[in-house]
Design a protein around this motif. Structure first.
Motif, mmCIF file in Angstrom:
data_model
loop_
_atom_site.group_PDB
_atom_site.id
_atom_site.type_symbol
_atom_site.label_atom_id
_atom_site.label_comp_id
_atom_site.label_asym_id
_atom_site.label_seq_id
_atom_site.Cartn_x
_atom_site.Cartn_y
_atom_site.Cartn_z
ATOM 1 N N ALA A 104 -45.170 51.626 -11.808
ATOM 2 C CA ALA A 104 -44.071 52.523 -12.182
ATOM 3 C C ALA A 104 -44.277 53.953 -11.709
ATOM 4 C CB ALA A 104 -43.895 52.506 -13.706
ATOM 5 N N GLU A 105 -45.541 54.411 -11.687
ATOM 6 C CA GLU A 105 -45.767 55.843 -11.486
ATOM 7 C C GLU A 105 -46.623 56.201 -10.276
ATOM 8 O OE1 GLU A 105 -47.375 57.466 -15.081
ATOM 9 O OE2 GLU A 105 -45.949 56.382 -16.356
ATOM 10 N N HIS A 106 -47.345 55.227 -9.695
ATOM 11 C CA HIS A 106 -48.312 55.608 -8.666
ATOM 12 C C HIS A 106 -48.198 54.800 -7.377
ATOM 13 C CE1 HIS A 106 -50.337 58.423 -11.329
ATOM 14 N NE2 HIS A 106 -50.296 57.499 -12.279
ATOM 15 N N GLY A 107 -47.096 54.104 -7.192
ATOM 16 C CA GLY A 107 -46.828 53.495 -5.894
ATOM 17 C C GLY A 107 -47.532 52.194 -5.591
ATOM 18 N N LEU A 108 -48.088 51.516 -6.612
ATOM 19 C CA LEU A 108 -48.653 50.188 -6.370
ATOM 20 C C LEU A 108 -47.509 49.203 -6.182
ATOM 21 C CD1 LEU A 108 -51.100 48.189 -6.338
ATOM 22 C CD2 LEU A 108 -50.699 47.889 -8.800
ATOM 23 N N PRO A 109 -47.410 48.569 -5.014
ATOM 24 C CA PRO A 109 -46.337 47.588 -4.822
ATOM 25 C C PRO A 109 -46.570 46.340 -5.677
ATOM 26 C CG PRO A 109 -47.219 48.354 -2.704
ATOM 27 C CD PRO A 109 -48.177 48.792 -3.770
ATOM 28 N N GLU A 110 -45.516 45.843 -6.274
ATOM 29 C CA GLU A 110 -45.636 44.586 -7.027
ATOM 30 C C GLU A 110 -46.190 43.481 -6.141
ATOM 31 O OE1 GLU A 110 -45.817 41.974 -9.916
ATOM 32 O OE2 GLU A 110 -44.900 43.912 -10.398
ATOM 33 N N ALA A 111 -45.861 43.507 -4.861
ATOM 34 C CA ALA A 111 -46.334 42.482 -3.929
ATOM 35 C C ALA A 111 -47.838 42.536 -3.715
ATOM 36 C CB ALA A 111 -45.618 42.620 -2.586
ATOM 37 N N ASN A 112 -48.484 43.642 -4.095
ATOM 38 C CA ASN A 112 -49.935 43.762 -3.941
ATOM 39 C C ASN A 112 -50.699 43.233 -5.149
ATOM 40 O OD1 ASN A 112 -49.173 45.086 -1.623
ATOM 41 N ND2 ASN A 112 -50.509 46.853 -1.943
ATOM 42 N N VAL A 113 -49.983 42.788 -6.165
ATOM 43 C CA VAL A 113 -50.596 42.199 -7.361
ATOM 44 C C VAL A 113 -50.508 40.685 -7.220
ATOM 45 C CG1 VAL A 113 -50.511 42.030 -9.870
ATOM 46 C CG2 VAL A 113 -49.943 44.199 -8.740
ATOM 47 N N HIS A 114 -51.659 40.018 -7.253
ATOM 48 C CA HIS A 114 -51.720 38.589 -6.921
ATOM 49 C C HIS A 114 -52.272 37.785 -8.096
ATOM 50 C CE1 HIS A 114 -50.985 39.828 -2.775
ATOM 51 N NE2 HIS A 114 -51.988 40.676 -2.882
ATOM 52 N N PRO A 115 -51.434 37.477 -9.090
ATOM 53 C CA PRO A 115 -51.911 36.699 -10.241
ATOM 54 C C PRO A 115 -52.085 35.230 -9.897
ATOM 55 C CG PRO A 115 -49.574 37.112 -10.448
ATOM 56 C CD PRO A 115 -50.021 37.858 -9.223
ATOM 57 N N MET A 116 -52.962 34.576 -10.628
ATOM 58 C CA MET A 116 -53.118 33.127 -10.497
ATOM 59 C C MET A 116 -51.960 32.442 -11.212
ATOM 60 S SD MET A 116 -57.213 32.541 -11.030
ATOM 61 C CE MET A 116 -58.323 32.731 -9.628
ATOM 62 N N PRO A 117 -51.354 31.424 -10.596
ATOM 63 C CA PRO A 117 -50.204 30.770 -11.221
ATOM 64 C C PRO A 117 -50.602 29.924 -12.423
ATOM 65 C CG PRO A 117 -50.758 29.696 -9.146
ATOM 66 C CD PRO A 117 -51.636 30.904 -9.252
ATOM 67 N N GLY A 118 -49.684 29.833 -13.377
ATOM 68 C CA GLY A 118 -49.864 29.010 -14.565
ATOM 69 C C GLY A 118 -48.750 27.999 -14.698
ATOM 70 N N PRO A 119 -48.588 27.419 -15.886
ATOM 71 C CA PRO A 119 -47.617 26.335 -16.072
ATOM 72 C C PRO A 119 -46.169 26.772 -15.943
ATOM 73 C CG PRO A 119 -48.626 26.968 -18.167
ATOM 74 C CD PRO A 119 -49.396 27.668 -17.094
ATOM 75 N N THR A 120 -45.900 28.063 -15.866
ATOM 76 C CA THR A 120 -44.536 28.502 -15.595
ATOM 77 C C THR A 120 -44.083 28.078 -14.209
ATOM 78 O OG1 THR A 120 -44.824 30.414 -17.049
ATOM 79 C CG2 THR A 120 -43.026 30.529 -15.453
ATOM 80 N N SER A 121 -45.043 27.987 -13.261
ATOM 81 C CA SER A 121 -44.667 27.716 -11.867
ATOM 82 C C SER A 121 -45.331 26.491 -11.259
ATOM 83 C CB SER A 121 -44.985 28.937 -10.998
ATOM 84 O OG SER A 121 -46.348 29.303 -11.116
ATOM 85 N N VAL A 122 -46.411 25.974 -11.870
ATOM 86 C CA VAL A 122 -47.089 24.786 -11.333
ATOM 87 C C VAL A 122 -47.387 23.823 -12.475
ATOM 88 C CG1 VAL A 122 -48.097 25.981 -9.348
ATOM 89 C CG2 VAL A 122 -49.357 25.895 -11.509
ATOM 90 N N ALA A 123 -47.664 22.582 -12.116
ATOM 91 C CA ALA A 123 -47.781 21.530 -13.129
ATOM 92 C C ALA A 123 -49.194 21.344 -13.675
ATOM 93 C CB ALA A 123 -47.277 20.206 -12.553
ATOM 94 N N SER A 124 -50.213 21.840 -12.965
ATOM 95 C CA SER A 124 -51.592 21.563 -13.383
ATOM 96 C C SER A 124 -52.511 22.659 -12.869
ATOM 97 C CB SER A 124 -52.054 20.215 -12.819
ATOM 98 O OG SER A 124 -52.166 20.289 -11.405
ATOM 99 N N PRO A 125 -53.705 22.770 -13.452
ATOM 100 C CA PRO A 125 -54.676 23.720 -12.907
ATOM 101 C C PRO A 125 -55.004 23.455 -11.446
ATOM 102 C CG PRO A 125 -55.336 23.067 -15.109
ATOM 103 C CD PRO A 125 -54.170 22.185 -14.735
ATOM 104 N N GLU A 126 -55.013 22.182 -11.050
ATOM 105 C CA GLU A 126 -55.301 21.870 -9.649
ATOM 106 C C GLU A 126 -54.212 22.420 -8.729
ATOM 107 O OE1 GLU A 126 -57.911 19.745 -12.049
ATOM 108 O OE2 GLU A 126 -55.718 19.676 -12.153
ATOM 109 N N GLU A 127 -52.949 22.287 -9.144
ATOM 110 C CA GLU A 127 -51.871 22.849 -8.336
ATOM 111 C C GLU A 127 -51.959 24.370 -8.313
ATOM 112 O OE1 GLU A 127 -47.914 21.564 -9.089
ATOM 113 O OE2 GLU A 127 -48.425 19.430 -9.100
#
Length: 257
Positions: A104-127
């Motif tokens: 919001a305040e210091h210019g970090l692009p959202e695209a530069n934040v790389h979270p590990m996916p969870g069950p919202t987007s994949v079906a299993s820890p392996e995926e």
């Protein structure tokens, strides 16, 4: 051709509050130093009490505006396999402590934040692990196991009382995982399902910083530093290409309680 021997340093601070402040100052200084010679900078974040306190201390530092956050990429060493925005996710806690403010305040692009996916987007820890491996490979040199990741400038890790780092637990099958990521089932620390970087990925980092506080960590800190087997104390296997820092409070270092 000369070969550089990796350096291991142990730095002890008086208590966990000072430790968090010191980690924050060290991290900001490291990012600024790297940015003076190359870009982008790749940093791997950790969760845990001291890890998140360190991020909060970064947010409060007067050095924050000195960093070119548009040239910083942020990754995670592990994540609980929980839905997006779950308060127990490392990502959620990191966003609350630091990242949302940087965006919001210091210019970090959202695209530069790389979270590990969870069950919202994949079906299993392996995926989730496979998806994160692909993301890492897209940002890395793609030279095979352990190098198909970005050149991590700093990889932060907390350490549990059992000696685990990331989601690599003593005696667990995940210790032997190859490649860059692994799905974890049956974690002895809830929740049982997780996604984690492997030792191959961790050991590819230029610098690995292990942050530990509290008397309950002292035995395993001592065991790791003494070279106990990684199967017993996984933290001992977390080493950087050029430097490994053990950043401790006095109690974790075995000092007065």
């Amino acid at each position: 051709m000369s070969v550089t021997t990796p350096v291991r340093l142990v730095v002890v601070h008086p208590d966990k509050e000072v430790l968090a402040q010191a980690v924050a100052a060290r991290l900001l200084t490291r990012v600024l130093d790297v940015q003076s010679v190359r870009s982008p900078v790749h940093v791997v974040l950790t969760g845990g009490t001291v890890g998140i306190a360190s991020l909060a201390a970064v947010a409060a530092s007067p050095l924050v505006p000195a960093v070119d956050w548009s040239g910083v990429h942020l990754w995670w060493g592990d994540e609980r396999f929980l839905p997006d925005d779950d308060p127990d996710r490392n990502e959620t806690q990191a966003r609350d402590a630091l990242l949302d403010g940087l965006i919001a305040e210091h210019g970090l692009p959202e695209a530069n934040v790389h979270p590990m996916p969870g069950p919202t987007s994949v079906a299993s820890p392996e995926e989730g692990a496979a998806a994160y491996a692909a993301l890492l490979a897209a940002a890395g040199p793609g030279e095979g196991d352990g190098s198909a990741v970005p050149a991590f400038d700093v990889l932060l890790l907390g350490m549990g009382p059992d000696g685990h780092v990331a989601s690599l637990f003593p005696g667990h099958e995940g210790l032997a995982a190859r490649g860059t990521t692994t799905g974890v089932h049956g974690s002895p620390k809830p929740p049982p399902e997780r996604v984690s970087l492997t030792f191959d990925a961790i050991r590819s980092a230029r610098e690995v910083w292990i942050v530990a506080a509290g008397a309950e960590k002292a035995e395993q800190v001592a065991a790791a530093l003494a070279g106990k087997p990684v199967t017993e104390v996984p933290a001992g296997g977390a080493v950087g290409q050029t430097r490994t820092l053990w950043l401790l409070d006095a109690e974790a270092a075995g000092g007065p309680k």
